[in-house]
Write an enzyme that holds these catalytic residues in place. Structure first.
Site, PDB file in Angstrom:
ATOM      1  N   MET A  89      69.427 -60.705  -2.947  1.00  0.00           N
ATOM      2  CA  MET A  89      69.540 -62.150  -2.754  1.00  0.00           C
ATOM      3  C   MET A  89      70.412 -62.392  -1.525  1.00  0.00           C
ATOM      4  SD  MET A  89      67.658 -63.597  -4.944  1.00  0.00           S
ATOM      5  CE  MET A  89      68.033 -65.233  -4.295  1.00  0.00           C
ATOM      6  N   HIS A 121      60.002 -63.355  -9.933  1.00  0.00           N
ATOM      7  CA  HIS A 121      61.456 -63.213  -9.819  1.00  0.00           C
ATOM      8  C   HIS A 121      62.084 -63.942 -11.003  1.00  0.00           C
ATOM      9  CE1 HIS A 121      65.260 -64.327  -7.235  1.00  0.00           C
ATOM     10  NE2 HIS A 121      65.560 -63.553  -8.256  1.00  0.00           N
ATOM     11  N   MET A 151      64.967 -65.302 -12.978  1.00  0.00           N
ATOM     12  CA  MET A 151      66.383 -65.695 -12.978  1.00  0.00           C
ATOM     13  C   MET A 151      66.675 -66.272 -14.354  1.00  0.00           C
ATOM     14  SD  MET A 151      66.422 -67.281  -9.155  1.00  0.00           S
ATOM     15  CE  MET A 151      64.644 -67.310  -9.089  1.00  0.00           C
ATOM     16  N   ASP A 171      59.440 -68.013  -8.685  1.00  0.00           N
ATOM     17  CA  ASP A 171      60.837 -68.082  -9.135  1.00  0.00           C
ATOM     18  C   ASP A 171      60.935 -68.735 -10.500  1.00  0.00           C
ATOM     19  OD1 ASP A 171      62.428 -67.094  -6.819  1.00  0.00           O
ATOM     20  OD2 ASP A 171      61.292 -68.664  -5.803  1.00  0.00           O
ATOM     21  N   HIS A 197      55.399 -65.309  -4.279  1.00  0.00           N
ATOM     22  CA  HIS A 197      56.658 -65.090  -5.000  1.00  0.00           C
ATOM     23  C   HIS A 197      56.880 -66.263  -5.959  1.00  0.00           C
ATOM     24  CE1 HIS A 197      60.829 -63.514  -5.223  1.00  0.00           C
ATOM     25  NE2 HIS A 197      61.224 -64.784  -5.236  1.00  0.00           N
ATOM     26  N   GLY A 224      60.624 -69.556   1.278  1.00  0.00           N
ATOM     27  CA  GLY A 224      60.221 -70.809   0.641  1.00  0.00           C
ATOM     28  C   GLY A 224      60.077 -71.926   1.641  1.00  0.00           C
ATOM     29  N   SER A 233      57.488 -68.278  -1.241  1.00  0.00           N
ATOM     30  CA  SER A 233      58.006 -68.648  -2.562  1.00  0.00           C
ATOM     31  C   SER A 233      57.491 -70.022  -2.966  1.00  0.00           C
ATOM     32  CB  SER A 233      59.537 -68.665  -2.524  1.00  0.00           C
ATOM     33  OG  SER A 233      60.019 -69.354  -3.651  1.00  0.00           O
ATOM     34  N   MET A 270      63.341 -69.876 -13.520  1.00  0.00           N
ATOM     35  CA  MET A 270      64.767 -70.184 -13.772  1.00  0.00           C
ATOM     36  C   MET A 270      64.928 -70.828 -15.137  1.00  0.00           C
ATOM     37  SD  MET A 270      65.678 -71.883 -10.131  1.00  0.00           S
ATOM     38  CE  MET A 270      65.141 -71.170  -8.589  1.00  0.00           C
ATOM     39  N   ASP A 284      65.584 -62.394  -0.140  1.00  0.00           N
ATOM     40  CA  ASP A 284      65.189 -63.710  -0.646  1.00  0.00           C
ATOM     41  C   ASP A 284      66.315 -64.710  -0.425  1.00  0.00           C
ATOM     42  OD1 ASP A 284      64.113 -65.786  -2.083  1.00  0.00           O
ATOM     43  OD2 ASP A 284      64.173 -64.783  -4.029  1.00  0.00           O
ATOM     44  N   GLY A 285      66.029 -65.749   0.366  1.00  0.00           N
ATOM     45  CA  GLY A 285      66.986 -66.828   0.566  1.00  0.00           C
ATOM     46  C   GLY A 285      67.371 -67.006   2.022  1.00  0.00           C
ATOM     47  N   GLY A 286      67.083 -68.185   2.559  1.00  0.00           N
ATOM     48  CA  GLY A 286      67.494 -68.478   3.936  1.00  0.00           C
ATOM     49  C   GLY A 286      66.751 -67.686   4.994  1.00  0.00           C
TER      50      GLY A 286
HETATM   51  C1  DX5 Z   1      66.208 -68.981  -4.848  1.00  0.00           C
HETATM   52  C2  DX5 Z   1      64.843 -68.347  -4.941  1.00  0.00           C
HETATM   53  C3  DX5 Z   1      64.111 -68.226  -3.664  1.00  0.00           C
HETATM   54  C4  DX5 Z   1      63.854 -69.528  -2.930  1.00  0.00           C
HETATM   55  C5  DX5 Z   1      64.017 -69.210  -1.490  1.00  0.00           C
HETATM   56  O1  DX5 Z   1      66.909 -68.720  -6.000  1.00  0.00           O
HETATM   57  O2  DX5 Z   1      64.937 -67.045  -5.502  1.00  0.00           O
HETATM   58  O3  DX5 Z   1      62.900 -67.488  -3.822  1.00  0.00           O
HETATM   59  O4  DX5 Z   1      62.591 -70.083  -3.164  1.00  0.00           O
HETATM   60  O5  DX5 Z   1      63.938 -70.366  -0.761  1.00  0.00           O
HETATM   61  P1  DX5 Z   1      64.269 -70.459   0.802  1.00  0.00           P
HETATM   62  O6  DX5 Z   1      63.360 -69.479   1.494  1.00  0.00           O
HETATM   63  O7  DX5 Z   1      63.963 -71.883   1.123  1.00  0.00           O
HETATM   64  O8  DX5 Z   1      65.710 -70.092   0.958  1.00  0.00           O
HETATM   65 ZN    ZN Z   2      63.113 -65.750  -5.506  1.00  0.00          ZN
END
Ligand code: DX5
Ligand code: ZN
Length: 216
Positions: A137, A66, A68, A35, A33, A197, A8, A37, A175-177
């Site tokens: 997510m 993605h 958001m 993001d 990827h 990310g 990401s 926002m 996606d996330g963590g």
């Molecule tokens: C958060 C994003 C993710 C983010 C993930 O809203 O959608 O794609 O970059 O980041 P990590 O992998 O650091 O949790």
């Molecule tokens: Zn994302």
């Protein structure tokens, strides 16, 4: 098939984006990827079209977008012009989800639906046969570097069951963590695509990190 890895860009070094894009191009990453926002659907703003045009010009990997943002349907043609491979829209932002999915596909892109951690997979029952991918997510959307929400693991199982029952070809993306603690559990649970990310971009050796994630 080994798990697909989509770093990401949110965690990249925007002061030297070219360097990070070259790293991605020379890596084993499957997709990049992106993001997007809007500060409305999520409490953060990321990057917009001037940055995306630069990324599209230099990145040789397929672009996984993605969104958001509220009213994602407004921008689908812009992402097609950018050359996006896939567009992820949040279920929570689409009143007419079926229509949005068809619009993405009519534009020649892969259609994916994203669910917030608190949204149950059951809301996808009527569209699961139409989508190319479901993005779960595993943190609340808006920021990189957050802690993985553990209940997501059971949710993956419920989604997998629905996909099999409907004979759907949808891939499961998370996606996330995603890190070396959570990724093996996610792969074990049947995930097809790992978004990552911080684990990739903040690593001492991002190329090696991507390679290791792919070997899980
Ligand atoms: C958060 C994003 C993710 C983010 C993930 O809203 O959608 O794609 O970059 O980041 P990590 O992998 O650091 O949790
Ligand atoms: Zn994302």
């Amino acid at each position: 098939m080994s798990v697909l890895v989509a770093p990401s860009l949110l965690s990249a070094d925007f002061g030297d984006l070219r360097k990070d894009l070259e790293m991605i191009n020379s890596s084993d990453a499957d997709w990049l990827h992106l993001d997007i926002m809007d500060g409305v659907f999520v409490p953060n703003i990321s990057f917009g079209f001037p940055v995306l045009e630069y990324v599209a010009k230099y990145c040789t990997k397929p672009l996984d977008v993605h969104l958001m943002i509220v009213q994602p349907e407004k921008f689908l043609d812009r992402f097609q012009k950018l050359g996006a491979m896939s567009v992820n829209v949040h279920y929570e932002t689409c009143t007419h989800l079926n229509r949005v999915i068809q619009e993405i596909k009519n534009l020649g892109m892969k259609a994916a639906v994203t669910l917030n951690p608190s949204t149950p997979v059951s809301v996808l029952e009527e569209v699961i046969e139409d989508v190319d991918m479901v993005l779960l997510m595993t943190v609340n959307p808006g920021f990189g570097g957050q802690k993985f929400i553990k209940s997501s693991l059971a949710k993956i199982g419920r989604l997998k069951k629905m996909i099999l029952e409907h004979n759907s070809k949808a891939l499961i993306q998370v996606d996330g963590g995603v890190n070396f603690e959570t990724a093996p559990l996610l792969v074990e649970a049947g995930v097809d695509v790992l978004v990552s990310g911080n684990t990739v971009f903040k690593a001492d050796n991002p190329l090696e990190t991507i390679k290791k994630l792919k070997q899980l």
